[in-house]
Structure formats: structure tokens, C-alpha cells
Design a protein around this motif. Sequence first.
Motif, PDB file in Angstrom:
ATOM      1  N   VAL A  74       0.834  -1.195   0.000  1.00 10.43           N
ATOM      2  CA  VAL A  74       0.000   0.000   0.000  1.00 10.43           C
ATOM      3  C   VAL A  74       0.872   1.250   0.000  1.00 10.43           C
ATOM      4  O   VAL A  74       0.634   2.203  -0.743  1.00 10.43           O
ATOM      5  CB  VAL A  74      -0.962   0.003   1.211  1.00 10.43           C
ATOM      6  N   LEU A  75       1.920   1.242   0.807  1.00 10.88           N
ATOM      7  CA  LEU A  75       2.815   2.393   0.854  1.00 10.88           C
ATOM      8  C   LEU A  75       3.525   2.596  -0.475  1.00 10.88           C
ATOM      9  O   LEU A  75       3.730   3.726  -0.919  1.00 10.88           O
ATOM     10  CB  LEU A  75       3.829   2.237   1.990  1.00 10.88           C
ATOM     11  N   GLU A  76       3.914   1.511  -1.151  1.00  9.89           N
ATOM     12  CA  GLU A  76       4.563   1.632  -2.457  1.00  9.89           C
ATOM     13  C   GLU A  76       3.598   2.226  -3.473  1.00  9.89           C
ATOM     14  O   GLU A  76       3.990   2.994  -4.337  1.00  9.89           O
ATOM     15  CB  GLU A  76       5.059   0.270  -2.933  1.00  9.89           C
ATOM     16  N   MET A  77       2.314   1.854  -3.384  1.00 13.28           N
ATOM     17  CA  MET A  77       1.330   2.394  -4.316  1.00 13.28           C
ATOM     18  C   MET A  77       1.181   3.903  -4.140  1.00 13.28           C
ATOM     19  O   MET A  77       0.783   4.613  -5.043  1.00 13.28           O
ATOM     20  CB  MET A  77      -0.029   1.712  -4.124  1.00 13.28           C
ATOM     21  N   GLN A  78       1.518   4.395  -2.962  1.00 11.35           N
ATOM     22  CA  GLN A  78       1.443   5.825  -2.707  1.00 11.35           C
ATOM     23  C   GLN A  78       2.703   6.539  -3.193  1.00 11.35           C
ATOM     24  O   GLN A  78       2.926   7.697  -2.892  1.00 11.35           O
ATOM     25  CB  GLN A  78       1.217   6.077  -1.215  1.00 11.35           C
ATOM     26  N   ARG A  79       3.538   5.827  -3.901  1.00  9.07           N
ATOM     27  CA  ARG A  79       4.728   6.373  -4.540  1.00  9.07           C
ATOM     28  C   ARG A  79       5.699   7.004  -3.546  1.00  9.07           C
ATOM     29  O   ARG A  79       6.092   8.153  -3.675  1.00  9.07           O
ATOM     30  CB  ARG A  79       4.362   7.362  -5.626  1.00  9.07           C
ATOM     31  N   LEU A  80       6.066   6.221  -2.562  1.00 18.52           N
ATOM     32  CA  LEU A  80       7.085   6.678  -1.621  1.00 18.52           C
ATOM     33  C   LEU A  80       8.429   6.730  -2.335  1.00 18.52           C
ATOM     34  O   LEU A  80       8.660   5.994  -3.288  1.00 18.52           O
ATOM     35  CB  LEU A  80       7.185   5.717  -0.436  1.00 18.52           C
ATOM     36  N   PRO A  81       9.315   7.570  -1.862  1.00 20.84           N
ATOM     37  CA  PRO A  81      10.654   7.595  -2.461  1.00 20.84           C
ATOM     38  C   PRO A  81      11.301   6.214  -2.375  1.00 20.84           C
ATOM     39  O   PRO A  81      11.070   5.461  -1.433  1.00 20.84           O
ATOM     40  CB  PRO A  81      11.407   8.604  -1.580  1.00 20.84           C
ATOM     41  N   SER A  82      12.097   5.874  -3.358  1.00 25.74           N
ATOM     42  CA  SER A  82      12.694   4.543  -3.434  1.00 25.74           C
ATOM     43  C   SER A  82      13.551   4.226  -2.221  1.00 25.74           C
ATOM     44  O   SER A  82      13.638   3.075  -1.800  1.00 25.74           O
ATOM     45  CB  SER A  82      13.496   4.381  -4.719  1.00 25.74           C
ATOM     46  N   GLN A  83      14.178   5.230  -1.613  1.00 25.00           N
ATOM     47  CA  GLN A  83      15.003   4.991  -0.426  1.00 25.00           C
ATOM     48  C   GLN A  83      14.138   4.463   0.727  1.00 25.00           C
ATOM     49  O   GLN A  83      14.526   3.529   1.430  1.00 25.00           O
ATOM     50  CB  GLN A  83      15.713   6.265  -0.009  1.00 25.00           C
ATOM     51  N   ILE A  84      12.952   5.037   0.907  1.00 22.95           N
ATOM     52  CA  ILE A  84      12.052   4.574   1.975  1.00 22.95           C
ATOM     53  C   ILE A  84      11.526   3.185   1.643  1.00 22.95           C
ATOM     54  O   ILE A  84      11.435   2.312   2.507  1.00 22.95           O
ATOM     55  CB  ILE A  84      10.906   5.578   2.192  1.00 22.95           C
ATOM     56  N   GLN A  85      11.195   2.935   0.368  1.00 26.54           N
ATOM     57  CA  GLN A  85      10.753   1.605  -0.035  1.00 26.54           C
ATOM     58  C   GLN A  85      11.837   0.577   0.260  1.00 26.54           C
ATOM     59  O   GLN A  85      11.545  -0.507   0.760  1.00 26.54           O
ATOM     60  CB  GLN A  85      10.397   1.586  -1.521  1.00 26.54           C
ATOM     61  N   SER A  86      13.085   0.911  -0.027  1.00 27.15           N
ATOM     62  CA  SER A  86      14.198  -0.004   0.246  1.00 27.15           C
ATOM     63  C   SER A  86      14.302  -0.298   1.732  1.00 27.15           C
ATOM     64  O   SER A  86      14.509  -1.446   2.140  1.00 27.15           O
ATOM     65  CB  SER A  86      15.517   0.590  -0.235  1.00 27.15           C
ATOM     66  N   GLN A  87      14.134   0.723   2.558  1.00 31.67           N
ATOM     67  CA  GLN A  87      14.205   0.527   4.004  1.00 31.67           C
ATOM     68  C   GLN A  87      13.060  -0.359   4.498  1.00 31.67           C
ATOM     69  O   GLN A  87      13.253  -1.188   5.389  1.00 31.67           O
ATOM     70  CB  GLN A  87      14.201   1.880   4.722  1.00 31.67           C
ATOM     71  N   LEU A  88      11.881  -0.206   3.908  1.00 31.54           N
ATOM     72  CA  LEU A  88      10.750  -1.057   4.286  1.00 31.54           C
ATOM     73  C   LEU A  88      11.023  -2.510   3.929  1.00 31.54           C
ATOM     74  O   LEU A  88      10.691  -3.423   4.691  1.00 31.54           O
ATOM     75  CB  LEU A  88       9.466  -0.574   3.601  1.00 31.54           C
TER      76      LEU A  88
END
Length: 104
Positions: A74-88
Motif C-alpha cells: 500500500v505504501l509503495e502504491m502511494q509512490r514513496l521515495p525509493s530509499q524509503i521503499q528499500s528501508q521497508l
Amino acid sequence: MRIMRSQEQWQSIIKDQQSSGLTIIDYCRQHKLSLTSFYAHRKKLNVTQSGFIRAKVTHKLSLKHANLRILISVLEMQRLPSQIQSQLHILLNYCESLPNENVC
């Protein structure tokens, strides 16, 4: 240069976007369409976006981490910055490595 399109062309464009599986933003970028024009013509033609999105199952997962994976999706669908996606994803991998399912 501005391209003038007929009502029939806009109907076809809107239908193509809906069946493409792309978001409106991605579709418009890919086809070099103005977002403002797309939304204006969609409203003018009284076409609404379906409440459903096409989903593709990429892999199965255990229930103990399903909630965390859903949250990350869900958070990725909200287009979070790739750095935050990597941390998740690092957090998810860490949680999956833990023996106690109630920790994460």
C-alpha cells in the motif's frame, strides 16, 4: 504543439487507458498526453474511473508476515521515495528472519 482530438478519439483514449493496467499518470506520460486534458475530457464524457484495479499475484507468502507485506504494498502504491521503499523491504526481510512471529 497542441493536438486537437475528437470526442470519439478521447473516448477511445480513455477506454485504452482503463484497459492498459497503467495509472492515468503513467498512461498520459507514456502517450504524451496532458493530464489536465485527460481529466477534462473524462469528466466531459461522463466517464468515471472504476473502483477496481487490476492486480497481479507475484508470489505467495506466509500469513505471519502478510499484514506487513500488505502495508508495504500500500505504501509503495502511494509512490514513496525509493530509499524509503528499500528501508521497508529491509525491515520486512529482517522480520521474516526472526523466529518469533509476534515481534514484527
